[in-house]
Design a protein around this motif. Structure first.
Motif, short mmCIF file in Angstrom:
data_model
loop_
_atom_site.label_atom_id
_atom_site.label_comp_id
_atom_site.label_asym_id
_atom_site.label_seq_id
_atom_site.Cartn_x
_atom_site.Cartn_y
_atom_site.Cartn_z
N ILE A 77 36.14 6.67 26.06
CA ILE A 77 36.90 7.88 26.37
C ILE A 77 36.23 8.51 27.58
CG2 ILE A 77 37.72 10.11 25.53
CD1 ILE A 77 37.07 9.04 22.66
N HIS A 78 37.03 8.80 28.59
CA HIS A 78 36.51 9.48 29.78
C HIS A 78 36.78 10.97 29.63
CE1 HIS A 78 35.63 10.33 33.99
NE2 HIS A 78 36.65 11.17 33.90
N PHE A 79 35.73 11.77 29.78
CA PHE A 79 35.84 13.23 29.73
C PHE A 79 35.52 13.80 31.09
CE2 PHE A 79 34.54 11.94 25.47
CZ PHE A 79 35.46 12.60 24.68
N SER A 80 36.30 14.74 31.54
CA SER A 80 36.01 15.49 32.75
C SER A 80 35.92 16.96 32.35
CB SER A 80 37.12 15.29 33.79
OG SER A 80 36.81 16.00 34.96
N PHE A 81 34.83 17.61 32.77
CA PHE A 81 34.55 18.98 32.34
C PHE A 81 34.73 19.97 33.48
CE2 PHE A 81 32.15 16.20 29.57
CZ PHE A 81 32.36 16.75 28.32
N SER A 82 35.06 21.20 33.12
CA SER A 82 35.06 22.29 34.08
C SER A 82 33.62 22.51 34.56
CB SER A 82 35.57 23.57 33.40
OG SER A 82 34.66 23.97 32.38
N ARG A 83 33.45 23.30 35.58
CA ARG A 83 32.08 23.57 36.05
C ARG A 83 31.27 24.24 34.94
NH1 ARG A 83 34.66 23.36 40.90
NH2 ARG A 83 33.58 22.06 42.42
N ALA A 84 31.87 25.18 34.23
CA ALA A 84 31.15 25.83 33.13
C ALA A 84 30.82 24.83 32.03
CB ALA A 84 31.98 26.99 32.58
N GLY A 85 31.76 23.95 31.71
CA GLY A 85 31.49 22.93 30.70
C GLY A 85 30.41 21.97 31.13
N GLY A 86 30.46 21.55 32.38
CA GLY A 86 29.46 20.65 32.92
C GLY A 86 28.07 21.27 32.97
N ASP A 87 28.02 22.58 33.13
CA ASP A 87 26.74 23.29 33.18
C ASP A 87 26.29 23.77 31.80
OD1 ASP A 87 26.55 22.95 35.91
OD2 ASP A 87 27.38 24.93 36.38
N GLY A 88 27.08 23.46 30.75
CA GLY A 88 26.71 23.88 29.39
C GLY A 88 26.81 25.37 29.17
N LEU A 89 27.76 26.02 29.84
CA LEU A 89 27.88 27.47 29.76
C LEU A 89 29.07 27.95 28.94
CD1 LEU A 89 27.05 28.29 33.50
CD2 LEU A 89 25.51 28.34 31.51
N THR A 90 29.78 27.06 28.28
CA THR A 90 30.93 27.46 27.48
C THR A 90 30.49 27.87 26.07
OG1 THR A 90 31.35 25.22 26.70
CG2 THR A 90 32.44 25.89 28.77
N SER A 91 31.42 28.41 25.31
CA SER A 91 31.08 28.93 23.98
C SER A 91 30.53 27.85 23.04
CB SER A 91 32.30 29.60 23.35
OG SER A 91 33.33 28.66 23.11
N LEU A 92 30.96 26.62 23.17
CA LEU A 92 30.45 25.56 22.30
C LEU A 92 28.95 25.38 22.52
CD1 LEU A 92 31.01 23.28 20.24
CD2 LEU A 92 31.26 21.77 22.21
N TYR A 93 28.53 25.31 23.75
CA TYR A 93 27.13 25.07 24.05
C TYR A 93 26.27 26.29 23.73
CZ TYR A 93 29.46 21.23 26.25
OH TYR A 93 30.28 20.14 26.47
N GLN A 94 26.83 27.49 23.86
CA GLN A 94 26.09 28.69 23.49
C GLN A 94 25.82 28.69 21.99
OE1 GLN A 94 28.54 31.78 25.13
NE2 GLN A 94 28.00 31.24 27.23
N THR A 95 26.80 28.22 21.20
CA THR A 95 26.63 28.12 19.75
C THR A 95 25.58 27.08 19.41
OG1 THR A 95 28.93 28.75 19.42
CG2 THR A 95 27.83 27.67 17.58
N ILE A 96 25.66 25.92 20.06
CA ILE A 96 24.69 24.85 19.80
C ILE A 96 23.29 25.30 20.21
CG2 ILE A 96 23.96 22.53 20.52
CD1 ILE A 96 26.97 21.84 20.75
N GLY A 97 23.18 25.97 21.34
CA GLY A 97 21.88 26.45 21.80
C GLY A 97 21.26 27.43 20.84
N ALA A 98 22.09 28.26 20.20
CA ALA A 98 21.56 29.21 19.22
C ALA A 98 21.07 28.48 17.97
CB ALA A 98 22.65 30.23 18.84
N GLN A 99 21.70 27.36 17.64
CA GLN A 99 21.30 26.59 16.46
C GLN A 99 20.08 25.72 16.73
OE1 GLN A 99 24.78 24.43 15.27
NE2 GLN A 99 25.84 26.24 14.55
#
Length: 103
Positions: A77-99
């Motif tokens: 599966i090929h995924f292409s991310f937004s700049r925020a997604g690629g930089d880990g700045l979206t809500s998913l990564y903020q949640t993971i970072g808190a965990q």
């Protein structure tokens, strides 16, 4: 790939890839495509189809379309991310970072 905002995830089988895609596009709290959007996925290509988070041509965002590129994307599966997604700045990564805080 070019800007570090793409990722190819190898799959074990069609069923495995379908399961990953289904999980990413599942609704959560009334929001369609919840995990994909929270991760900042702009588009993904899988099994001769492309899903885009944004409107494209006559298709609404969150729609699948036929993919006719040279690689059918049946083994990954090929995924292409937004700049925020690629930089880990979206809500998913903020949640993971808190965990899982950095050491």
């Amino acid at each position: 790939h070019h800007e570090g905002r793409a990722w190819d995830l190898m799959t074990l089988s069609k069923e495995h890839g379908d399961g990953i895609v289904d999980a990413l596009l599942a609704s959560e709290g009334g929001e369609a495509d919840a995990l994909a959007r929270r991760a900042g996925v702009m588009y993904m290509i899988w099994d001769r189809r492309i899903w885009r988070a944004y409107p494209y041509g006559k298709l609404d965002g969150g729609s699948w379309d036929k993919y006719t590129g040279p690689n059918p994307h049946t083994a990954h599966i090929h995924f292409s991310f937004s700049r925020a997604g690629g930089d880990g700045l979206t809500s998913l990564y903020q949640t993971i970072g808190a965990q899982f805080p950095a050491v």
